[in-house]
Design a protein around this motif. Structure first.
Motif, PDB file in Angstrom:
ATOM      1  N   PHE A  65       0.718  -1.066   0.086  1.00  0.00           N
ATOM      2  CA  PHE A  65      -0.008  -0.019  -0.054  1.00  0.00           C
ATOM      3  C   PHE A  65       0.848   1.340  -0.024  1.00  0.00           C
ATOM      4  O   PHE A  65       2.189   1.251   0.408  1.00  0.00           O
ATOM      5  CB  PHE A  65      -0.918  -0.020   1.457  1.00  0.00           C
ATOM      6  CG  PHE A  65      -1.888  -1.133   1.380  1.00  0.00           C
ATOM      7  CD1 PHE A  65      -2.877  -0.734   0.917  1.00  0.00           C
ATOM      8  CD2 PHE A  65      -1.468  -2.324   1.753  1.00  0.00           C
ATOM      9  CE1 PHE A  65      -4.094  -1.840   0.805  1.00  0.00           C
ATOM     10  CE2 PHE A  65      -2.380  -3.407   1.758  1.00  0.00           C
ATOM     11  CZ  PHE A  65      -3.825  -3.292   1.289  1.00  0.00           C
ATOM     12  N   ARG A  66       0.130   2.353  -0.464  1.00  0.00           N
ATOM     13  CA  ARG A  66       1.128   3.515  -0.516  1.00  0.00           C
ATOM     14  C   ARG A  66       1.385   4.250   0.814  1.00  0.00           C
ATOM     15  O   ARG A  66       2.073   5.002   0.901  1.00  0.00           O
ATOM     16  CB  ARG A  66       0.359   4.585  -1.469  1.00  0.00           C
ATOM     17  CG  ARG A  66      -0.962   5.268  -0.823  1.00  0.00           C
ATOM     18  CD  ARG A  66      -1.471   6.236  -1.989  1.00  0.00           C
ATOM     19  NE  ARG A  66      -2.781   6.264  -1.701  1.00  0.00           N
ATOM     20  CZ  ARG A  66      -3.889   6.129  -2.603  1.00  0.00           C
ATOM     21  NH1 ARG A  66      -3.515   5.854  -3.768  1.00  0.00           N
ATOM     22  NH2 ARG A  66      -4.836   6.483  -2.068  1.00  0.00           N
ATOM     23  N   ASP A  67       0.224   4.040   1.842  1.00  0.00           N
ATOM     24  CA  ASP A  67       0.436   4.700   2.996  1.00  0.00           C
ATOM     25  C   ASP A  67      -0.655   3.875   4.087  1.00  0.00           C
ATOM     26  O   ASP A  67      -1.448   3.079   3.674  1.00  0.00           O
ATOM     27  CB  ASP A  67       0.076   6.329   3.028  1.00  0.00           C
ATOM     28  CG  ASP A  67      -1.228   6.407   2.295  1.00  0.00           C
ATOM     29  OD1 ASP A  67      -2.065   5.871   2.362  1.00  0.00           O
ATOM     30  OD2 ASP A  67      -1.579   7.680   2.340  1.00  0.00           O
ATOM     31  N   GLN A  68      -0.630   4.560   5.332  1.00  0.00           N
ATOM     32  CA  GLN A  68      -1.256   3.862   6.278  1.00  0.00           C
ATOM     33  C   GLN A  68      -2.963   3.906   6.268  1.00  0.00           C
ATOM     34  O   GLN A  68      -3.547   3.174   6.390  1.00  0.00           O
ATOM     35  CB  GLN A  68      -0.781   4.088   7.645  1.00  0.00           C
ATOM     36  CG  GLN A  68      -1.682   3.664   8.899  1.00  0.00           C
ATOM     37  CD  GLN A  68      -1.023   2.056   8.862  1.00  0.00           C
ATOM     38  OE1 GLN A  68       0.001   1.590   8.503  1.00  0.00           O
ATOM     39  NE2 GLN A  68      -1.850   1.055   9.325  1.00  0.00           N
ATOM     40  N   ARG A  69      -3.343   4.902   5.754  1.00  0.00           N
ATOM     41  CA  ARG A  69      -4.556   5.341   5.253  1.00  0.00           C
ATOM     42  C   ARG A  69      -5.121   4.332   4.190  1.00  0.00           C
ATOM     43  O   ARG A  69      -6.279   4.099   4.306  1.00  0.00           O
ATOM     44  CB  ARG A  69      -4.785   6.931   4.696  1.00  0.00           C
ATOM     45  CG  ARG A  69      -5.952   7.304   4.441  1.00  0.00           C
ATOM     46  CD  ARG A  69      -6.709   7.610   5.564  1.00  0.00           C
ATOM     47  NE  ARG A  69      -7.938   6.706   6.135  1.00  0.00           N
ATOM     48  CZ  ARG A  69      -8.764   6.822   6.995  1.00  0.00           C
ATOM     49  NH1 ARG A  69      -8.369   7.311   7.832  1.00  0.00           N
ATOM     50  NH2 ARG A  69      -9.887   5.967   7.316  1.00  0.00           N
ATOM     51  N   ASP A  75      -9.120  -2.413   4.863  1.00  0.00           N
ATOM     52  CA  ASP A  75      -9.562  -3.064   5.813  1.00  0.00           C
ATOM     53  C   ASP A  75     -10.858  -2.891   6.182  1.00  0.00           C
ATOM     54  O   ASP A  75     -11.647  -3.588   6.540  1.00  0.00           O
ATOM     55  CB  ASP A  75      -8.488  -3.029   7.123  1.00  0.00           C
ATOM     56  CG  ASP A  75      -7.312  -3.879   7.002  1.00  0.00           C
ATOM     57  OD1 ASP A  75      -7.236  -4.822   6.137  1.00  0.00           O
ATOM     58  OD2 ASP A  75      -6.477  -3.756   7.843  1.00  0.00           O
ATOM     59  N   MET A  76     -11.360  -1.663   6.166  1.00  0.00           N
ATOM     60  CA  MET A  76     -12.566  -1.051   6.579  1.00  0.00           C
ATOM     61  C   MET A  76     -13.613  -1.652   5.406  1.00  0.00           C
ATOM     62  O   MET A  76     -14.815  -2.230   5.793  1.00  0.00           O
ATOM     63  CB  MET A  76     -12.703   0.493   6.483  1.00  0.00           C
ATOM     64  CG  MET A  76     -12.204   1.010   7.712  1.00  0.00           C
ATOM     65  SD  MET A  76     -12.871   0.543   9.371  1.00  0.00           S
ATOM     66  CE  MET A  76     -14.620   1.370   9.086  1.00  0.00           C
ATOM     67  N   ARG A  78     -13.195  -4.247   3.483  1.00  0.00           N
ATOM     68  CA  ARG A  78     -12.865  -5.723   3.646  1.00  0.00           C
ATOM     69  C   ARG A  78     -13.822  -6.295   4.828  1.00  0.00           C
ATOM     70  O   ARG A  78     -14.541  -7.348   4.815  1.00  0.00           O
ATOM     71  CB  ARG A  78     -11.592  -6.213   3.830  1.00  0.00           C
ATOM     72  CG  ARG A  78     -11.315  -7.753   3.609  1.00  0.00           C
ATOM     73  CD  ARG A  78      -9.806  -8.010   3.598  1.00  0.00           C
ATOM     74  NE  ARG A  78      -9.090  -7.428   4.542  1.00  0.00           N
ATOM     75  CZ  ARG A  78      -8.057  -8.313   4.873  1.00  0.00           C
ATOM     76  NH1 ARG A  78      -7.672  -9.332   4.198  1.00  0.00           N
ATOM     77  NH2 ARG A  78      -7.319  -7.810   5.986  1.00  0.00           N
ATOM     78  N   TYR A  79     -13.877  -5.546   5.998  1.00  0.00           N
ATOM     79  CA  TYR A  79     -14.496  -6.134   6.952  1.00  0.00           C
ATOM     80  C   TYR A  79     -15.961  -5.418   7.401  1.00  0.00           C
ATOM     81  O   TYR A  79     -16.511  -5.610   8.284  1.00  0.00           O
ATOM     82  CB  TYR A  79     -13.462  -6.005   8.207  1.00  0.00           C
ATOM     83  CG  TYR A  79     -12.384  -6.630   8.184  1.00  0.00           C
ATOM     84  CD1 TYR A  79     -12.399  -8.150   8.159  1.00  0.00           C
ATOM     85  CD2 TYR A  79     -11.177  -6.357   8.249  1.00  0.00           C
ATOM     86  CE1 TYR A  79     -11.478  -8.816   8.054  1.00  0.00           C
ATOM     87  CE2 TYR A  79      -9.902  -7.162   8.172  1.00  0.00           C
ATOM     88  CZ  TYR A  79      -9.929  -8.552   8.164  1.00  0.00           C
ATOM     89  OH  TYR A  79      -8.982  -9.400   8.126  1.00  0.00           O
ATOM     90  N   THR A  80     -16.330  -4.626   6.560  1.00  0.00           N
ATOM     91  CA  THR A  80     -17.830  -3.874   6.788  1.00  0.00           C
ATOM     92  C   THR A  80     -18.513  -4.645   5.883  1.00  0.00           C
ATOM     93  O   THR A  80     -18.342  -5.046   4.772  1.00  0.00           O
ATOM     94  CB  THR A  80     -17.522  -2.561   6.133  1.00  0.00           C
ATOM     95  OG1 THR A  80     -16.639  -1.813   6.784  1.00  0.00           O
ATOM     96  CG2 THR A  80     -18.998  -1.843   6.237  1.00  0.00           C
ATOM     97  N   HIS A  81     -19.799  -5.241   6.642  1.00  0.00           N
ATOM     98  CA  HIS A  81     -20.889  -6.006   5.947  1.00  0.00           C
ATOM     99  C   HIS A  81     -21.834  -5.103   5.492  1.00  0.00           C
ATOM    100  O   HIS A  81     -22.783  -4.317   6.166  1.00  0.00           O
ATOM    101  CB  HIS A  81     -21.348  -6.951   7.022  1.00  0.00           C
ATOM    102  CG  HIS A  81     -20.388  -7.955   7.627  1.00  0.00           C
ATOM    103  ND1 HIS A  81     -20.085  -8.922   6.913  1.00  0.00           N
ATOM    104  CD2 HIS A  81     -19.755  -7.999   8.960  1.00  0.00           C
ATOM    105  CE1 HIS A  81     -19.016  -9.685   7.719  1.00  0.00           C
ATOM    106  NE2 HIS A  81     -19.067  -9.182   8.758  1.00  0.00           N
TER     107      HIS A  81
END
Length: 86
Positions: A65-69, A75-76, A78-81
């Motif tokens: 990834f380019r940065d932590q953001r 992740d948000m 991927r893990y958001t339903h």
């Protein structure tokens, strides 16, 4: 057997990897090996070099990834339903 890459070709591929990740936010080993026609282990080697040179972040097996953001956004997502009934 494939022809070994010259130093200039390797440097150019690594620079393209850095630019691609900075532009799109994320890339996987599979993406890079398909894009440049590299073997998986060669792509991983180039990724390691790109991480050191381009200040990129590797996040487990999810890619680079380019940065932590960008990691947090991935992740948000991927893990958001979405569409789950409340």
């Amino acid at each position: 057997m494939a022809k070994p890459k010259t130093h200039q070709e390797r440097t150019l591929i690594i620079a393209w990897i850095i630019e691609m990740v900075k532009q799109y936010g994320r890339a996987t080993t599979k993406d890079i090996s398909a894009m440049f026609g590299l073997h998986r282990t060669t792509a991983e080697k180039y990724i390691r070099i790109a991480i050191q040179q381009g200040e990129l972040i590797r996040h487990g097996r999810s890619g680079i990834f380019r940065d932590q953001r960008a990691v947090i956004d991935f992740d948000m997502e991927r893990y958001t339903h979405r569409g789950a009934s409340v």
